[in-house]
Design an enzyme around this catalytic site. Structure first.
Site, PDB file in Angstrom:
ATOM      1  N   GLU A 128       0.783  -1.208  -0.151  1.00 23.67           N
ATOM      2  CA  GLU A 128      -0.068  -0.093  -0.094  1.00 23.67           C
ATOM      3  C   GLU A 128       0.892   1.468  -0.161  1.00 23.67           C
ATOM      4  O   GLU A 128       0.751   2.180  -0.604  1.00 23.67           O
ATOM      5  CB  GLU A 128      -0.795   0.120   1.273  1.00 23.67           C
ATOM      6  CG  GLU A 128      -2.130  -1.223   1.346  1.00 23.67           C
ATOM      7  CD  GLU A 128      -1.495  -2.407   1.767  1.00 23.67           C
ATOM      8  OE1 GLU A 128      -2.224  -3.482   1.883  1.00 23.67           O
ATOM      9  OE2 GLU A 128      -0.015  -2.598   2.110  1.00 23.67           O
ATOM     10  N   LEU A 130       3.988   1.408  -1.326  1.00 22.13           N
ATOM     11  CA  LEU A 130       4.581   1.365  -2.642  1.00 22.13           C
ATOM     12  C   LEU A 130       3.465   2.131  -3.460  1.00 22.13           C
ATOM     13  O   LEU A 130       3.849   3.111  -4.406  1.00 22.13           O
ATOM     14  CB  LEU A 130       4.806   0.048  -2.882  1.00 22.13           C
ATOM     15  CG  LEU A 130       6.026  -0.742  -2.290  1.00 22.13           C
ATOM     16  CD1 LEU A 130       6.386  -2.019  -2.672  1.00 22.13           C
ATOM     17  CD2 LEU A 130       7.467   0.182  -2.571  1.00 22.13           C
ATOM     18  N   ASP A 152      15.185  13.634  -2.755  1.00 19.89           N
ATOM     19  CA  ASP A 152      15.715  14.020  -1.622  1.00 19.89           C
ATOM     20  C   ASP A 152      15.920  13.064  -0.556  1.00 19.89           C
ATOM     21  O   ASP A 152      15.193  12.040  -0.442  1.00 19.89           O
ATOM     22  CB  ASP A 152      14.902  15.055  -0.696  1.00 19.89           C
ATOM     23  CG  ASP A 152      15.612  15.531   0.378  1.00 19.89           C
ATOM     24  OD1 ASP A 152      16.663  16.227   0.424  1.00 19.89           O
ATOM     25  OD2 ASP A 152      14.910  15.182   1.655  1.00 19.89           O
ATOM     26  N   GLU A 206      20.038  12.544  -4.382  1.00 15.67           N
ATOM     27  CA  GLU A 206      20.655  13.125  -3.667  1.00 15.67           C
ATOM     28  C   GLU A 206      21.056  11.934  -2.595  1.00 15.67           C
ATOM     29  O   GLU A 206      20.459  11.637  -1.722  1.00 15.67           O
ATOM     30  CB  GLU A 206      19.795  14.239  -2.809  1.00 15.67           C
ATOM     31  CG  GLU A 206      20.695  14.984  -1.855  1.00 15.67           C
ATOM     32  CD  GLU A 206      20.272  15.410  -0.525  1.00 15.67           C
ATOM     33  OE1 GLU A 206      20.549  16.445  -0.020  1.00 15.67           O
ATOM     34  OE2 GLU A 206      19.197  14.738  -0.136  1.00 15.67           O
TER      35      GLU A 206
END
Length: 498
Positions: A128, A130, A152, A206
């Protein structure tokens, strides 16, 4: 914080006032932060509460779409800073206790909270979760027509420890059982989905640990990111400025650091990150000049500290941008040496917006030195982008370095980049073994138009000197005058141009 006024800016103001600057400066992509709704303005948008809502503090969804459409019409891609590494702990407006279950979206037990970020950690092992995150990627691509994402905090996702307190010195440190296979699976699925939904999309990670395969294609066993952030580069520049005397800057170290990457991974190089510009730290130019920017940045009133800072700021950007193998990122304002730091409104500063803005008026004022830095950045970007359409097609080939002289030279195609990092020594007739022919100057950091001293005559066409030992390799000696603290870019003239 992208506008000049002391207030929260809007999508419309950015489109009308800032986007034209981006276009004029020659950049072809913008990364927009803090799009997804977040309760605290000062979080830089990294404590997300509503993952499918564009932040209303900046305007309406339609106004954001108008901004993206305007950028596209100008040939500029728009990347969203996507925060799927954690979520805000707030329960009223966030997912922290959704439907009365604090673990519905997040890991239970010791892995529930991110202690360093005061936030909650997604449970990537739940189907769920995912589906929620993958559909979020698709939503921003299809509903708003974003061109991709900068993911990020990927390091935090990859490791049970979030990468905190761990040293990554060899490949064994990446595959020792400390990795979150759930997060790895999610990141791989996200890249597959994003590129299936939008084949031209760009994904950037990142990531600071150097996890192998992160920016390798899925077909080759990688995670599928198009680029990874070269986070070592801005850290290196700050460390060098803070800890090394100018006389101790070593070209060999500089060249190694800015080209230290795997051959099969593309990186995003940059000189300054938003994290380094936050309150408690300083922008790159402020590290170089500090308070003298307040008193000696008017043209004609510069002192030695200002001259030094302007010279090094240009050289740092040029050596970083010209050695890229993927992309070059500029944090808004660094292109003209934005002073001071970033400090969002808070109780400690009286809820002031004074430092939560970009002072465009500084670069617009031709009586101040900021326009020197801005003009240089514009011409540098145009040079690198206009050179036979893409300088990245040509490998970075080191020509020479000498740490004693503080000289560095390298070539990309027919462009030759030469740096003299010495603060006090200028060199007359400094020789380099290069392909024989004629060379013309196409950029000089010491030019008066960029706030330099104009010590060299850039109108002179330089011819290589014949050497019988070098002739068999098609090379000759190129001898140049290299003023202290300066860099010059030359282009080898083709036969039909001579």
């Amino acid at each position: 914080m992208g506008q000049d006024a002391e207030k929260v800016g809007s999508y419309t103001e950015f489109r009308e006032k800032v986007l034209p600057r981006v276009i004029a400066d020659g950049y072809n992509c913008i990364q927009i932060m803090a799009i997804a709704e977040h309760p605290y303005y000062g979080s830089f948008g990294y404590h997300v509460s509503s993952f499918f809502a564009a932040s209303s503090r900046f305007g309406t969804p339609d106004e954001l779409k108008e901004l993206i459409d305007a950028a596209h019409k100008a040939g500029i891609a728009v990347i969203m800073d996507l925060v799927h590494s954690h979520a805000v702990k707030n329960e009223v407006e966030g997912l922290g206790n959704y439907c009365g279950d604090p673990n519905q979206f997040f890991y239970p037990g010791d892995r529930h909270e991110h202690s360093a970020w005061d936030s909650l950690c997604f449970d990537y092992g739940k189907n769920e979760v995912l589906h929620f995150l993958l559909s979020n990627c698709k939503y921003w691509l299809t509903e708003y027509n974003f061109d991709g994402f900068r993911f990020d905090g990927v390091t935090s996702m990859l490791y049970y420890s979030h990468g905190l307190g761990e040293a990554f010195c060899g490949y064994g440190d990446y595959f020792n059982g400390h990795q979150d296979d759930n997060a790895i699976a999610y990141l791989t699925l996200a890249n597959l989905l994003i590129h299936e939904v939008k084949p031209t999309a760009i994904t950037i990670a990142e990531e600071v640990s150097g996890m192998p395969g992160l920016a390798a294609p899925f077909a080759d066993g990688g995670y599928g990111f198009d680029y990874r952030m070269a986070m070592n580069v801005p850290d290196y520049w700050i460390k060098t400025i803070k800890e090394c005397r100018d006389e101790d800057w070593k070209p060999s170290s500089i060249f190694w650091e800015i080209t230290n990457r795997r051959a099969d991974e593309r990186t995003i190089s940059y000189c300054e990150s938003h994290d380094q510009a936050l309150v408690g730290d300083k922008t790159l130019i402020f590290r170089l000049i500090d308070a003298d920017m307040y008193w000696h940045f008017r043209k004609g009133d510069e002192n030695g500290t200002v001259h030094r800072g302007i010279a090094l700021h240009k050289m740092i950007r040029l050596v970083t941008a010209s050695t890229l193998n993927g992309g070059y990122l500029n944090f808004m304002g660094n292109e003209f040496g934005h002073p001071e730091w970033i400090d969002f409104p808070r109780e400690g500063n009286g809820w002031s917006y004074k430092y939560a803005r970009r002072q465009w008026n500084l670069v617009d004022n031709k009586e101040l030195c900021y326009h020197y830095l801005g003009d240089f950045d514009r011409d540098m970007i145009h040079l690198l982008r206009s050179y036979t359409t893409d300088i990245r097609k040509y490998p970075v080939q080191e020509i020479w370095h000498n740490d004693g002289d503080q000289i560095l030279a390298y070539a990309r195609g027919s462009l030759l980049f030469v740096f003299n990092f010495s603060p006090v020594r200028s060199y007359e007739g400094y020789g380099f073994m290069v392909p024989e022919g004629a060379y013309e100057v196409v950029m000089n950091t010491d030019a008066k138009q960029y706030g330099g001293n104009g010590l060299a005559d850039d109108s002179v066409r330089h011819l290589t000197n014949f050497d019988p030992l070098l002739k068999r390799d098609g090379k000759g000696w190129l001898k140049l005058y290299l003023p202290a603290r300066s860099a010059v870019v030359l282009r080898r003239v083709e036969e039909d141009e001579k």
